[in-house]
Design a protein around this motif. Structure first.
Motif, mmCIF file in Angstrom:
data_model
loop_
_atom_site.group_PDB
_atom_site.id
_atom_site.type_symbol
_atom_site.label_atom_id
_atom_site.label_comp_id
_atom_site.label_asym_id
_atom_site.label_seq_id
_atom_site.Cartn_x
_atom_site.Cartn_y
_atom_site.Cartn_z
ATOM 1 N N ILE A 172 47.318 -3.738 35.613
ATOM 2 C CA ILE A 172 46.449 -2.583 35.841
ATOM 3 C C ILE A 172 47.261 -1.297 35.810
ATOM 4 C CG2 ILE A 172 44.984 -1.432 37.552
ATOM 5 C CD1 ILE A 172 43.984 -4.195 38.374
ATOM 6 N N ALA A 173 46.776 -0.350 35.024
ATOM 7 C CA ALA A 173 47.407 0.969 34.963
ATOM 8 C C ALA A 173 46.857 1.812 36.104
ATOM 9 C CB ALA A 173 47.115 1.627 33.620
ATOM 10 N N ALA A 174 47.683 2.041 37.111
ATOM 11 C CA ALA A 174 47.301 2.876 38.249
ATOM 12 C C ALA A 174 47.834 4.277 37.991
ATOM 13 C CB ALA A 174 47.879 2.309 39.544
ATOM 14 N N ALA A 175 46.942 5.245 37.880
ATOM 15 C CA ALA A 175 47.374 6.563 37.428
ATOM 16 C C ALA A 175 46.950 7.669 38.393
ATOM 17 C CB ALA A 175 46.806 6.842 36.042
ATOM 18 N N ASP A 176 47.604 8.825 38.236
ATOM 19 C CA ASP A 176 47.285 10.022 39.019
ATOM 20 C C ASP A 176 47.452 9.774 40.513
ATOM 21 O OD1 ASP A 176 46.583 11.029 36.538
ATOM 22 O OD2 ASP A 176 44.452 10.632 36.822
ATOM 23 N N ALA A 177 48.418 8.938 40.859
ATOM 24 C CA ALA A 177 48.655 8.614 42.263
ATOM 25 C C ALA A 177 50.150 8.369 42.453
ATOM 26 C CB ALA A 177 47.858 7.387 42.671
ATOM 27 N N ASP A 178 50.540 8.091 43.692
ATOM 28 C CA ASP A 178 51.947 7.844 43.986
ATOM 29 C C ASP A 178 52.352 6.399 43.727
ATOM 30 O OD1 ASP A 178 52.322 10.476 44.779
ATOM 31 O OD2 ASP A 178 51.804 10.057 46.871
ATOM 32 N N TYR A 179 51.395 5.550 43.379
ATOM 33 C CA TYR A 179 51.717 4.150 43.130
ATOM 34 C C TYR A 179 52.483 3.975 41.823
ATOM 35 C CZ TYR A 179 48.298 3.156 46.803
ATOM 36 O OH TYR A 179 47.620 3.106 47.995
ATOM 37 N N ALA A 192 42.200 0.088 33.941
ATOM 38 C CA ALA A 192 42.858 1.281 34.484
ATOM 39 C C ALA A 192 42.108 1.775 35.708
ATOM 40 C CB ALA A 192 42.909 2.382 33.428
ATOM 41 N N ARG A 193 42.869 2.239 36.698
ATOM 42 C CA ARG A 193 42.300 2.835 37.917
ATOM 43 C C ARG A 193 42.940 4.208 38.075
ATOM 44 N NH1 ARG A 193 43.046 0.502 42.889
ATOM 45 N NH2 ARG A 193 40.886 0.087 43.497
ATOM 46 N N ILE A 194 42.133 5.256 38.010
ATOM 47 C CA ILE A 194 42.666 6.614 38.116
ATOM 48 C C ILE A 194 42.254 7.198 39.464
ATOM 49 C CG2 ILE A 194 42.692 6.857 35.620
ATOM 50 C CD1 ILE A 194 40.269 8.680 35.810
ATOM 51 N N MET A 195 43.188 7.889 40.114
ATOM 52 C CA MET A 195 43.016 8.230 41.531
ATOM 53 C C MET A 195 43.292 9.702 41.821
ATOM 54 S SD MET A 195 45.061 4.881 42.972
ATOM 55 C CE MET A 195 45.192 3.443 41.906
ATOM 56 N N GLY A 196 43.000 10.578 40.857
ATOM 57 C CA GLY A 196 43.411 11.965 41.027
ATOM 58 C C GLY A 196 42.313 12.984 41.214
#
Length: 274
Positions: A172-179, A192-196
């Protein structure tokens, strides 16, 4: 010239029960029992977080299936009891209990399963392969799609990417986060999981960022890998892939707006290139 084949792109949010969405995403006065039905008409997928914390009944999965339109898909988070353990190869009973809880009642609406790991879990090749061996390719005659969400930098290893590809499991592409972000394509689909999302933006993200995520989704669906996301292994084989993109965390109140905006941008983009 015939149009190039691409995978399906589905865009959504995490869950559908969230009080601040009432009056912002959900119309005022909408009965809570109709919120999933409403969300299903605005989005193309939802990631279910509740399955991470506890088991659901077969009747619940069947109800979700019936309340959403044709083509809608649910991603499910695998139970924490399977991933939050020292020896992953001992998770067999937790994996089996989850798969026999009624998930196949979703039928064609059963999307990928997100096996999420704690940020403290480090990459141990033997340990992790032991877990991947527990993930069946099918259950009760229905094909399963597995994805892993790893959050420790030790997973930024070509060996990890090769292992995920060997088992056909998506990273999983975890984006826009500190992970930890790993955007290598390792399976016949992309997750993809975007968190911004932020409060100050009407749509959660600036227009430029929304356009960028739509373009990345289109590249993934066409079989390419976006060059502006970090990868650590060899480039994946170019072939069409289904894409599942979820707006998660961030300023959660704006997540539905961001997802719906990307769905509309994608529709307009596809209409121009048809």
């Amino acid at each position: 010239m015939p149009k190039q084949k691409t995978g399906e792109i589905r865009i959504g949010i995490g869950g559908w029960t969230y009080e601040p969405w009432r009056g912002t995403f959900y119309p005022n006065g909408l009965a809570q029992k109709r919120e999933l039905e409403y969300a299903g008409g605005k989005l193309t997928s939802i990631e279910v977080n509740g399955t991470y914390y506890g088991s659901q009944k077969p009747e619940s999965f069947a109800k979700w299936r019936d309340e959403t339109p044709d083509g809608f898909v649910f991603a499910l988070k695998g139970p924490r009891f399977a991933t939050n353990r020292r020896v992953l190869s001992e998770a067999g009973s937790s994996v089996e209990r989850f798969l026999t809880s009624g998930v196949t009642e979703l039928k064609d609406k059963l999307g990928p399963i997100n096996w999420q790991f704690m940020p403290t879990k480090k990459f141990d090749p033997d340990d992790f392969e032991g877990f991947l061996k527990l993930l069946p390719a099918s259950h009760e005659g229905r094909a399963l799609r597995h994805a892993v969400e790893v959050r420790h930098d030790s997973f930024k290893s070509p060996d990890f990417i090769a292992l995920a590809r060997e088992y056909g499991v998506a990273v999983i592409a975890a984006a826009d986060a500190d992970y930890t972000q790993i955007a290598d394509v390792t399976a016949p689909f992309v997750y993809a999981r975007i968190m911004g999302t932020v409060e100050k933006e009407k749509l959660g993200y600036p227009a430029k960022a929304l356009d960028a995520w739509v373009e990345r989704a289109r590249l993934w669906a066409a079989g390419d890998t976006p060059k502006d996301l970090g990868t650590v292994g060899k480039t994946a084989e170019k072939k069409p892939r289904d894409v599942f993109l979820y707006v998660i965390s961030g300023f959660k109140e704006k997540n539905p707006a961001a997802a719906m905006s990307m769905i509309e941008r994608l529709r307009l983009r596809e209409a121009r290139t048809a």
